[in-house]
Motif scaffolding. Structure first.
Motif, PDB file in Angstrom:
ATOM      1  N   ILE A 284      13.427 -33.734   7.407  1.00  0.00           N
ATOM      2  CA  ILE A 284      13.452 -34.611   6.236  1.00  0.00           C
ATOM      3  C   ILE A 284      12.216 -35.495   6.201  1.00  0.00           C
ATOM      4  CG2 ILE A 284      14.726 -36.442   5.045  1.00  0.00           C
ATOM      5  CD1 ILE A 284      15.988 -33.641   4.934  1.00  0.00           C
ATOM      6  N   ASN A 285      11.765 -35.941   7.360  1.00  0.00           N
ATOM      7  CA  ASN A 285      10.513 -36.712   7.408  1.00  0.00           C
ATOM      8  C   ASN A 285       9.345 -35.890   6.872  1.00  0.00           C
ATOM      9  OD1 ASN A 285      11.737 -38.967   8.490  1.00  0.00           O
ATOM     10  ND2 ASN A 285      11.236 -38.432  10.603  1.00  0.00           N
ATOM     11  N   LYS A 286       9.405 -34.578   7.091  1.00  0.00           N
ATOM     12  CA  LYS A 286       8.324 -33.686   6.669  1.00  0.00           C
ATOM     13  C   LYS A 286       8.401 -33.378   5.178  1.00  0.00           C
ATOM     14  CE  LYS A 286       4.847 -30.936   7.860  1.00  0.00           C
ATOM     15  NZ  LYS A 286       3.582 -31.445   8.447  1.00  0.00           N
ATOM     16  N   ILE A 287       9.591 -33.047   4.671  1.00  0.00           N
ATOM     17  CA  ILE A 287       9.719 -32.607   3.276  1.00  0.00           C
ATOM     18  C   ILE A 287      10.038 -33.753   2.325  1.00  0.00           C
ATOM     19  CG2 ILE A 287      10.486 -30.325   4.040  1.00  0.00           C
ATOM     20  CD1 ILE A 287      13.319 -31.077   3.159  1.00  0.00           C
ATOM     21  N   GLY A 288      10.521 -34.880   2.857  1.00  0.00           N
ATOM     22  CA  GLY A 288      10.883 -36.013   2.022  1.00  0.00           C
ATOM     23  C   GLY A 288      12.382 -36.080   1.770  1.00  0.00           C
ATOM     24  N   ALA A 289      12.928 -37.293   1.733  1.00  0.00           N
ATOM     25  CA  ALA A 289      14.372 -37.485   1.547  1.00  0.00           C
ATOM     26  C   ALA A 289      14.827 -37.001   0.179  1.00  0.00           C
ATOM     27  CB  ALA A 289      14.730 -38.957   1.742  1.00  0.00           C
ATOM     28  N   ARG A 290      14.011 -37.244  -0.849  1.00  0.00           N
ATOM     29  CA  ARG A 290      14.360 -36.800  -2.204  1.00  0.00           C
ATOM     30  C   ARG A 290      14.494 -35.287  -2.234  1.00  0.00           C
ATOM     31  NH1 ARG A 290      11.588 -34.874  -6.652  1.00  0.00           N
ATOM     32  NH2 ARG A 290      12.382 -35.517  -8.713  1.00  0.00           N
ATOM     33  N   ASN A 291      13.548 -34.584  -1.657  1.00  0.00           N
ATOM     34  CA  ASN A 291      13.615 -33.127  -1.618  1.00  0.00           C
ATOM     35  C   ASN A 291      14.817 -32.643  -0.812  1.00  0.00           C
ATOM     36  OD1 ASN A 291      11.315 -32.793  -3.194  1.00  0.00           O
ATOM     37  ND2 ASN A 291       9.943 -32.781  -1.426  1.00  0.00           N
ATOM     38  N   GLY A 292      15.163 -33.388   0.243  1.00  0.00           N
ATOM     39  CA  GLY A 292      16.337 -33.038   1.025  1.00  0.00           C
ATOM     40  C   GLY A 292      17.602 -33.097   0.190  1.00  0.00           C
ATOM     41  N   LEU A 293      17.737 -34.142  -0.628  1.00  0.00           N
ATOM     42  CA  LEU A 293      18.893 -34.266  -1.519  1.00  0.00           C
ATOM     43  C   LEU A 293      18.932 -33.131  -2.535  1.00  0.00           C
ATOM     44  CD1 LEU A 293      18.905 -38.120  -2.234  1.00  0.00           C
ATOM     45  CD2 LEU A 293      20.582 -36.848  -0.874  1.00  0.00           C
ATOM     46  N   LEU A 294      17.781 -32.804  -3.106  1.00  0.00           N
ATOM     47  CA  LEU A 294      17.728 -31.750  -4.120  1.00  0.00           C
ATOM     48  C   LEU A 294      18.060 -30.386  -3.520  1.00  0.00           C
ATOM     49  CD1 LEU A 294      14.529 -32.864  -6.073  1.00  0.00           C
ATOM     50  CD2 LEU A 294      16.921 -33.246  -6.700  1.00  0.00           C
ATOM     51  N   ILE A 295      17.543 -30.107  -2.319  1.00  0.00           N
ATOM     52  CA  ILE A 295      17.869 -28.842  -1.649  1.00  0.00           C
ATOM     53  C   ILE A 295      19.369 -28.763  -1.389  1.00  0.00           C
ATOM     54  CG2 ILE A 295      17.564 -27.506   0.480  1.00  0.00           C
ATOM     55  CD1 ILE A 295      14.687 -28.637   0.585  1.00  0.00           C
ATOM     56  N   TYR A 296      19.950 -29.900  -0.969  1.00  0.00           N
ATOM     57  CA  TYR A 296      21.402 -29.962  -0.766  1.00  0.00           C
ATOM     58  C   TYR A 296      22.141 -29.599  -2.055  1.00  0.00           C
ATOM     59  CZ  TYR A 296      25.933 -32.339  -0.829  1.00  0.00           C
ATOM     60  OH  TYR A 296      27.260 -32.644  -1.005  1.00  0.00           O
ATOM     61  N   GLY A 297      21.691 -30.150  -3.180  1.00  0.00           N
ATOM     62  CA  GLY A 297      22.334 -29.860  -4.450  1.00  0.00           C
ATOM     63  C   GLY A 297      22.256 -28.390  -4.815  1.00  0.00           C
ATOM     64  N   PHE A 298      21.079 -27.776  -4.631  1.00  0.00           N
ATOM     65  CA  PHE A 298      20.917 -26.370  -4.978  1.00  0.00           C
ATOM     66  C   PHE A 298      21.720 -25.464  -4.043  1.00  0.00           C
ATOM     67  CE2 PHE A 298      16.847 -27.816  -7.069  1.00  0.00           C
ATOM     68  CZ  PHE A 298      17.216 -27.417  -8.355  1.00  0.00           C
ATOM     69  N   ILE A 299      21.784 -25.808  -2.756  1.00  0.00           N
ATOM     70  CA  ILE A 299      22.590 -25.007  -1.822  1.00  0.00           C
ATOM     71  C   ILE A 299      24.070 -25.107  -2.182  1.00  0.00           C
ATOM     72  CG2 ILE A 299      23.372 -24.811   0.567  1.00  0.00           C
ATOM     73  CD1 ILE A 299      20.620 -25.574   1.498  1.00  0.00           C
ATOM     74  N   THR A 300      24.513 -26.300  -2.555  1.00  0.00           N
ATOM     75  CA  THR A 300      25.914 -26.487  -2.951  1.00  0.00           C
ATOM     76  C   THR A 300      26.238 -25.639  -4.172  1.00  0.00           C
ATOM     77  OG1 THR A 300      25.930 -28.747  -2.085  1.00  0.00           O
ATOM     78  CG2 THR A 300      27.647 -28.170  -3.661  1.00  0.00           C
ATOM     79  N   ALA A 301      25.350 -25.655  -5.170  1.00  0.00           N
ATOM     80  CA  ALA A 301      25.553 -24.832  -6.367  1.00  0.00           C
ATOM     81  C   ALA A 301      25.600 -23.353  -6.008  1.00  0.00           C
ATOM     82  CB  ALA A 301      24.450 -25.106  -7.384  1.00  0.00           C
ATOM     83  N   LEU A 302      24.678 -22.924  -5.144  1.00  0.00           N
ATOM     84  CA  LEU A 302      24.634 -21.533  -4.704  1.00  0.00           C
ATOM     85  C   LEU A 302      25.925 -21.135  -3.998  1.00  0.00           C
ATOM     86  CD1 LEU A 302      23.150 -18.847  -4.066  1.00  0.00           C
ATOM     87  CD2 LEU A 302      22.233 -19.958  -2.016  1.00  0.00           C
ATOM     88  N   ARG A 303      26.419 -22.019  -3.134  1.00  0.00           N
ATOM     89  CA  ARG A 303      27.638 -21.694  -2.375  1.00  0.00           C
ATOM     90  C   ARG A 303      28.851 -21.566  -3.287  1.00  0.00           C
ATOM     91  NH1 ARG A 303      31.567 -24.225   1.254  1.00  0.00           N
ATOM     92  NH2 ARG A 303      30.831 -26.339   0.826  1.00  0.00           N
TER      93      ARG A 303
END
Length: 414
Positions: A284-303
């Motif tokens: 998360i330090n590398k990609i950014g917290a905002r991007n971490g939240l967005l990736i979480y959202g897209f993975i949740t939608a995918l699942r």
């Protein structure tokens, strides 16, 4: 001892504190329904009152606890009050719940129980979490590494909870009390903070939070964007999981076979979650917290969407294991994002409102709606709608959620 060495030495007690508090969560939530059914013989509506009151009262406790936590900053007063209440879980269910149930109205007992458990669990979780997050800033460790203790607690509670219940049903509540005592002792004697860096967590101790600051928060657009994101992505994550096991069973010939596969899948999922908690803060330090939240959202939608379209249980198991990636992503990202985007004097308030209060409102609404949809249009169509909602909200967050500030001094004050 130099400052760096001292701060590193101030880490190891916090995972134990996380473990001991979340063990209470896991064992009570995991076996309370079974205890109410087999020991107290409450019917479904009476037992439901307890969980409804827990949800409703959390909507009262969370904003109050958030504001009080921001006023207390690094003082542990509220933490101790919550943990002291937790130590009484065993005595309450052993010596108060059952006698009161025999001498008064079951609904009254259910309401009181729901309020009490909400105080310790639904309301208390944000207090414990925000304190350890602030401590992680003062002691220079990653919150996610401490949170591993909470993940381990879930696995341990699942492993020993069933055995305790079979041995003596009330033992699960006494185990919760014992864990609360351990948590209290950890916070009292071992969870120390570095005074050298306390200003980083408190963001100017002389400037105390007041109600005007809290009200100003409601005028911040990003606060609402974050809350709406949580209401969609995180709340629907929980609603999706509520009756997932019923849908999962439909792919098997016997309930026992489905239960075995599901249990093994959840065990592997939790193992993935625990392992990923180690590198996730660095990711998360590398990609950014905002991007971490967005990736979480897209993975949740995918699942969710993938589960609706899955042709067999093997695909569903693979998608279920993605939850092991989702939890570390959202737990680490939300803590970092709030700290890097909002006025840190209001850290606990933002966390309590945007990440807990709005989520609980959404879960309360969507749970009933999802149940009706399951009956009327089936699981697959309901999951497609849920996944579509999560996807739309995540895309909106991609467009409107503010980027975090790399320099803490540039974070706007209320």
């Amino acid at each position: 001892m130099n400052t760096t060495t001292e701060e590193k030495g101030m880490f190891w007690s916090f995972p134990v504190s996380h473990f001991s508090y979340f063990f209470i969560w896991a064992i009570v939530n995991g076996y309370l329904t079974l205890w109410l059914e087999q020991v107290t013989h409450l019917n479904g509506s009476q037992a439901g009152i307890i969980f409804s009151m827990m949800a409703v009262m959390s909507l009262i406790f969370q904003p109050i606890f958030g504001y009080v936590s921001d006023r207390l900053v690094m003082k542990k007063t509220l933490v101790f009050v919550i943990l002291l209440a937790g130590t009484l879980i065993g005595p309450f269910f052993q010596w108060a719940f059952l006698p009161l149930l025999n001498s008064t109205n079951a609904m009254v007992v259910a309401i009181v129980t729901g309020i009490y458990l909400s105080f310790v669990l639904n309301g208390g979780v944000s207090v414990i979490e925000q304190y350890i997050q602030r401590a992680s800033v003062t002691n220079n460790f990653e919150f996610g590494h401490s949170r591993i203790g909470g993940s381990i607690a879930g696995a341990v509670a699942s492993f020993i909870g069933g055995r305790l219940f079979l041995w003596q049903p009330n033992a699960i509540f006494w185990a919760a009390s014992l864990s609360a005592v351990i948590a209290f002792m950890m916070f009292l004697f071992f969870d120390k903070i570095s005074d050298n860096n306390v200003a980083l967590a408190t963001d100017n101790l002389s400037d105390r939070v007041n109600m005007k600051d809290v009200l100003a928060l409601f005028k911040v657009r990003n606060f609402w964007i974050l809350g709406i994101f949580y209401m969609g992505a995180s709340a629907l994550y929980d609603v999706f999981d509520q009756q997932f096991v019923i849908f999962f069973q439909s792919f098997f010939h016997t309930v026992s076979q489905a239960t075995t596969v599901y249990s093994n899948t959840v065990t592997v999922q939790m193992f993935i979650e625990m392992i990923l908690m180690i590198p996730m803060p660095y990711i998360i330090n590398k990609i950014g917290a905002r991007n971490g939240l967005l990736i979480y959202g897209f993975i949740t939608a995918l699942r969710i969407i993938g589960t609706a379209l899955a042709p067999n249980w093997i695909f569903i198991v693979v998608l279920r294991l993605l939850a092991g990636f989702e939890m570390p992503l959202v737990l680490v990202s939300i803590m970092k994002y709030i700290g890097l985007t909002f006025d840190n004097r209001l850290y606990a308030t933002v966390y309590a409102l945007a990440a807990n209060f709005m989520k609980q409102v959404s879960v309360f609404i969507f749970s009933a709606l999802a149940g009706t949809m399951y009956d009327n249009i089936g699981f697959q169509h309901t999951y497609l709608i849920m996944g579509g909602v999560v996807l739309i909200i995540t895309i909106m967050a991609t467009l409107f959620l503010d980027k975090e500030h790399t320099d803490p001094n540039t974070i706007p004050k209320m």
